[in-house]
Every structure is written in structure tokens, then in C-alpha cells.
Design an enzyme around this catalytic site. Structure first.
Site, mmCIF file in Angstrom:
data_model
loop_
_atom_site.group_PDB
_atom_site.id
_atom_site.type_symbol
_atom_site.label_atom_id
_atom_site.label_comp_id
_atom_site.label_asym_id
_atom_site.label_seq_id
_atom_site.Cartn_x
_atom_site.Cartn_y
_atom_site.Cartn_z
ATOM 1 N N ASP A 249 0.770 -1.350 -0.028
ATOM 2 C CA ASP A 249 -0.179 0.124 0.034
ATOM 3 C C ASP A 249 0.944 1.138 -0.059
ATOM 4 O O ASP A 249 0.268 2.165 -0.096
ATOM 5 C CB ASP A 249 -1.062 -0.132 1.061
ATOM 6 C CG ASP A 249 -0.249 -0.234 2.544
ATOM 7 O OD1 ASP A 249 0.672 -0.519 2.346
ATOM 8 O OD2 ASP A 249 -0.733 -0.017 3.513
ATOM 9 N N GLU A 332 11.695 -4.150 12.240
ATOM 10 C CA GLU A 332 12.824 -3.404 11.568
ATOM 11 C C GLU A 332 13.982 -3.315 12.688
ATOM 12 O O GLU A 332 15.317 -3.550 12.000
ATOM 13 C CB GLU A 332 12.450 -1.966 11.412
ATOM 14 C CG GLU A 332 11.247 -1.593 10.358
ATOM 15 C CD GLU A 332 10.013 -1.370 11.037
ATOM 16 O OE1 GLU A 332 9.893 -1.797 12.253
ATOM 17 O OE2 GLU A 332 8.961 -1.072 10.355
HETATM 18 N N1 UDP Z 1 -0.261 -7.515 5.889
HETATM 19 C C1 UDP Z 1 -0.063 -8.959 5.971
HETATM 20 N N2 UDP Z 1 -1.037 -9.533 6.801
HETATM 21 C C2 UDP Z 1 -2.014 -9.008 7.516
HETATM 22 C C3 UDP Z 1 -1.866 -7.328 7.603
HETATM 23 C C4 UDP Z 1 -0.814 -6.597 6.786
HETATM 24 O O1 UDP Z 1 0.642 -9.638 5.351
HETATM 25 O O2 UDP Z 1 -2.621 -9.546 8.381
HETATM 26 C C5 UDP Z 1 0.800 -6.829 4.793
HETATM 27 C C6 UDP Z 1 0.306 -5.799 4.294
HETATM 28 O O3 UDP Z 1 -0.365 -6.132 2.838
HETATM 29 C C7 UDP Z 1 1.331 -4.716 4.101
HETATM 30 C C8 UDP Z 1 1.986 -4.758 5.268
HETATM 31 O O4 UDP Z 1 1.859 -6.201 5.598
HETATM 32 O O5 UDP Z 1 2.031 -5.095 2.784
HETATM 33 C C9 UDP Z 1 1.935 -4.045 6.479
HETATM 34 O O6 UDP Z 1 0.416 -3.934 6.721
HETATM 35 P P1 UDP Z 1 -0.348 -2.556 6.855
HETATM 36 O O7 UDP Z 1 -0.070 -1.840 5.486
HETATM 37 O O8 UDP Z 1 -1.673 -2.910 7.071
HETATM 38 O O9 UDP Z 1 0.361 -1.727 7.953
HETATM 39 P P2 UDP Z 1 0.661 -0.344 8.200
HETATM 40 O O10 UDP Z 1 0.546 0.394 7.001
HETATM 41 O O11 UDP Z 1 -0.525 0.245 8.972
HETATM 42 O O12 UDP Z 1 1.849 -0.488 9.117
HETATM 43 MN MN MN Z 2 0.748 -0.046 4.985
#
Ligand code: UDP
Ligand code: MN
Length: 423
Positions: A249, A332
């Protein structure tokens, strides 16, 4: 299709880490060894009584200190384990500014049990079928190191749109292998077809989050999938190229890719739209990284976002125990600790970290769409059957005959009975 099962790996801990953490640890935690020795001394005296009566009384008397001793020993072990080890085991701690950390404790307790991680390769292609990129024929890029772009993703209605948008960015990037790791049990054929269509070399794998984390709050999002990609890289003995963790995203500036491609060890750069400052990244002085700007420190030596660094595979190959822990907020930091990189070795990118080449955009998530339509109208008399079935395959919407309100089909501004339009 192939599958593999593997054990969790723990991040390595350097002596330097321990020294640092020893200094950070609050004073009262540093003297428990002394107390424990005193305690076990008195226990020995109470338990060495000779007669049976005395022994019974003594047993009761010795039981209490014994239990106390055991509890004390457990507390001692907990407090004296290095903070890195605790973080790696998922026991928490390691922070001076611990305000946000308490919330991880429930998850932490569960982390002792063995992990049951699975990886399946759904499909892959090493062929680059793109002919032109950024106005040059593909063949002109042949000498560049490959970027291994690791994208964790998971099923929800925004998944296909996110991957489509990301693919259209990556289409412009030469010499890239896209590792798409889906957080689910089964391979989604729709994603295979999608990835194949772009002509970008890719590997599509499924690697679900272990069940015990699924209901944790916060959950370790995208960790099982990134670990699966790390395992894939290790299994392929790749010692050339660059690793980058690119969530599905985020928004990527094409200049990012030329910046990270020259990574010798670890490169870092700012990420826009992170937390309270809407930015997270290195502080650079005289061309060197000297500190970090990020609103959530929480004891992290590397308070950076997943999208804020890239790693050379040649460098990473020296650390066979490299891994990412199931520790929300610390992925990280512990990943970077597991490759032992030093601050003075970090290569600042994006014009000495003055530019933002990647943005932590987030897509609003909503429930699946529900379209109520009788199944007799899903045949080829109209487009709707094929369209809605596609949406079901993409995980965007479901078709129902009974739930929700009947789908509105309108003409000239007026809703019409389905039979009028579709019969
Ligand atoms: N993701 C995943 N499993 C989950 C939730 C998220 O594989 O249950 C992936 C999601 O597609 C993204 C990454 O992990 O590529 C980080 O998640 P997200 O973007 O929801 O987190 P944020 O941007 O809030 O840190
Ligand atoms: Mn994200």
C-alpha cells in the site's frame, strides 16, 4: 508447487548491543545476582533437619523459601537476560521510554511456543517479458544488480487494487524480481494470472501468519510473509543484488530504485507519512548518519520504517541467522540488529536524506461488498454474472440471493425490477 516447513530463527545479538543495553538498563535490575545468592543460602539451612518431626515442620518451613527461591530465580533470569535476547524471544522490554510497550505483553507471553510456519510457492517466472523501461530497451539494463522487492500482502477487498497499482510502478523498474508473499493458506489463482500478465519476473508464495498470532492485538502484520521471502532468498543462495521490503500500500518514487540499487551494505532514507511527524528517517551530518528522527523511539536502536532501508545481499549473506521477529513495532530494529550493521556504515540516500522517495500511504479498509441478485440472472444474458464472479475471485464482493437488500439496477434515474432488465 513446492512446500517447505521451517523453524523460527532468532536474530543474532552482538556484544556491542549488550553493552549498550547494559548501560540503558535501570539500576535495580543490575543487582539481582547478589540477592539470589543470599536467598538460596538460607534455604539450605532450613532443609537439613535430622528428626522426622523436625523434618515435617522443616519441610513446611523449607517449602516456602523453596517456592520463593524458584520464583526469585525466574524473575532473576528474566531481568538478567540481555534485552536483545528478550526481544528476540518476544519477552518484551528494552526501552527507556516504555510508554507504548505495555500493550505488547499479551502477545509476548505466547511467543515461547514453537512456531508452525509454512511456505508454498504458487508460481514463479524468471523471464522478463518487458521490452522497454523508462524509454530504453530492456537489454540495456542487463548489467545492473537485481532488486528483490519483497511485498507482504493479505486478502481483503483492497488487495487486488493495491497489487495492480504497485505493479504499474514496478513495470518501470528494470532488473527487479518481485517476491509477492500472501498471508493466507491457499494460492489465489487470480494473483497468479495478474502477476503473469505484467511480464515482471516474480515469485508468488503463500505464507500465513501462524495461528497463535492471528487474534493478537497488535498482530505482527506481514512478518510471516517477509520471513518466507527471506527464506526464499537464503535457499537460492543469492549473494548478489539488493533486498527491499515494499508493502503493497505504499507509494514509491521511481528514483528510489536507482538510489537503493547501489547499496553496499545497508542504505537508509526518509519515509513520508509516518506517525506524528509524518516523517521518519536518518539525521545526516557531513554525509554520515548520526541519529534518527522518528516520533516513536521505544528503545529501538534503529527507529526506522520497513520502507526506509535496503540491504545488499552480499552483505546479508554473512549473517545466516538474519531474520525478522514476530514482535510488533520492533520488526525493523531486530531485523537490522540481526545483520550487525553499524551506524557509521549506513549509506544515506535521497540526496543525503533530504528527499522523500517513499510514502507510507494507507488505504482505508472496508468490509466486502454484498450484491444481492438471483442466481438465474448470473448467466451470459448480461455481463453481470462474469463481472460479479470476478469480484468474488478478487475477494472484493460476494453475491447473495438472500442477505442484504436487493441490488439496485436502474434506468433513466429509476430503479427497475431485475426481471425487466435481465430476463
Ligand atoms: N499484511 C499482511 N498480513 C496482515 C496485515 C498486513 O501480510 O494481516 C501486509 C500488508 O499487505 C502490508 C504490510 O503487511 O504490505 C503492512 O501492513 P499494513 O499496510 O496494514 O500496515 P501499516 O501500513 O499500517 O503499517
Ligand atoms: Mn501500510
Amino acid at each position: 508447487m513446492s512446500s517447505a516447513h521451517y523453524q523460527a530463527l532468532e536474530p543474532q545479538t552482538s556484544d556491542e548491543d549488550n553493552e549498550d543495553i547494559e548501560q540503558r538498563r535501570p539500576k535495580q535490575q543490575q543487582h539481582h545476582h547478589y540477592h539470589l545468592r543470599n536467598h538460596s543460602g538460607s534455604t539450605t539451612t532450613a532443609c537439613s533437619l535430622a528428626t522426622p518431626v523436625m523434618a515435617r515442620k522443616g519441610r513446611r518451613r523449607c517449602l516456602l523459601p523453596l517456592v520463593g527461591g524458584v520464583l526469585f530465580f525466574i524473575a532473576f533470569c528474566y531481568l538478567t537476560l540481555s534485552v536483545d535476547t528478550r526481544l528476540a524471544l518476544g519477552l518484551g522490554g528494552g526501552s527507556d521510554d516504555s510508554d507504548d510497550e505495555g500493550s505488547h505483553n499479551d502477545l509476548d507471553r505466547n511467543n515461547f511456543r514453537p512456531l508452525n510456519e509454512t511456505v508454498h510457492i504458487c508460481s514463479e517466472s524468471y523471464e522478463d517479458r518487458r521490452q522497454f523501461m523508462q524509454d530504453k530497451p530492456n537489454s540495456e539494463y542487463g548489467q545492473l544488480p537485481v532488486i528483490y522487492f519483497v511485498t507482504p500482502t493479505y486478502p481483503r477487498r483492497e488487495q487486488i487494487p493495491e497489487l495492480t497499482r504497485l505493479a504499474h510502478t514496478l513495470l518501470h523498474v528494470p532488473r527487479l524480481h518481485w517476491l509477492v508473499a500472501d498471508d493466507q493458506q491457499k494460492c489465489n489463482d487470480f494473483i497468479d494470472t495478474l502477476l503473469n500478465r505484467f511480464g515482471i519476473p516474480f515469485t508468488h508464495m503463500v505464507s500465513p501468519m501462524p495461528a497463535k498470532f492471528r487474534f493478537a492485538d497488535p498482530a505482527p502484520r506481514g512478518v510471516a510473509n517477509r520471513r518466507a521471502a527471506l527464506r526464499w532468498l537464503r535457499q537460492h543462495n543469492l549473494t548478489n543484488g539488493v533486498l527491499y521490503f515494499g508493502d503493497d500500500d505504499n507509494t514509491y518514487d521511481l528514483r528510489l530504485f536507482s538510489e537503493i540499487r547501489k547499496t553496499q551494505r545497508v542504505s537508509m532514507f526518509p519515509v513520508g507519512l509516518i506517525a506524528d511527524y509524518a516523517i521518519s528517517g536518518p539525521v545526516v551530518r557531513k554525509g554520515k548518519v548520526v541519529a534518527f528522527l522518528d516520533s516513536w523511539v521505544a528503545g529501538r536502536r534503529w527507529p526506522v520504517d520497513m520502507a526506509g532501508f535496503a540491504v545488499s545481499l552480499e552483505y546479508m549473506a554473512q549473517y545466516p541467522n538474519v531474520n525478522m521477529p514476530y514482535k510488533p513495532g520492533y520488526e525493523e530494529d531486530l531485523f537490522l540488529r540481526s545483520i550487525n550493521v553499524r551506524m557509521d556504515e549506513i549509506e544515506p540516500r535521497g540526496n543525503n536524506c533530504t528527499e522523500v522517495l517513499v510514502w507510507h500511504t494507507q488505504t482505508k479498509s472496508k468490509k466486502l461488498g454484498v450484491v444481492r441478485l438471483e442466481s438465474k440472472y448470473l448467466d451470459d444474458r448480461s455481463n453481470l454474472g462474469a463481472l460479479l464472479r470476478n469480484l468474488e475471485l478478487m475477494g472484493v464482493a460476494t453475491i447473495t440471493e438472500s442477505e442484504s437488500r436487493t441490488a439496485q439496477i436502474s434506468k433513466n434515474g429509476k430503479a427497475k425490477p431485475h426481471s425487466v432488465i435481465l430476463s
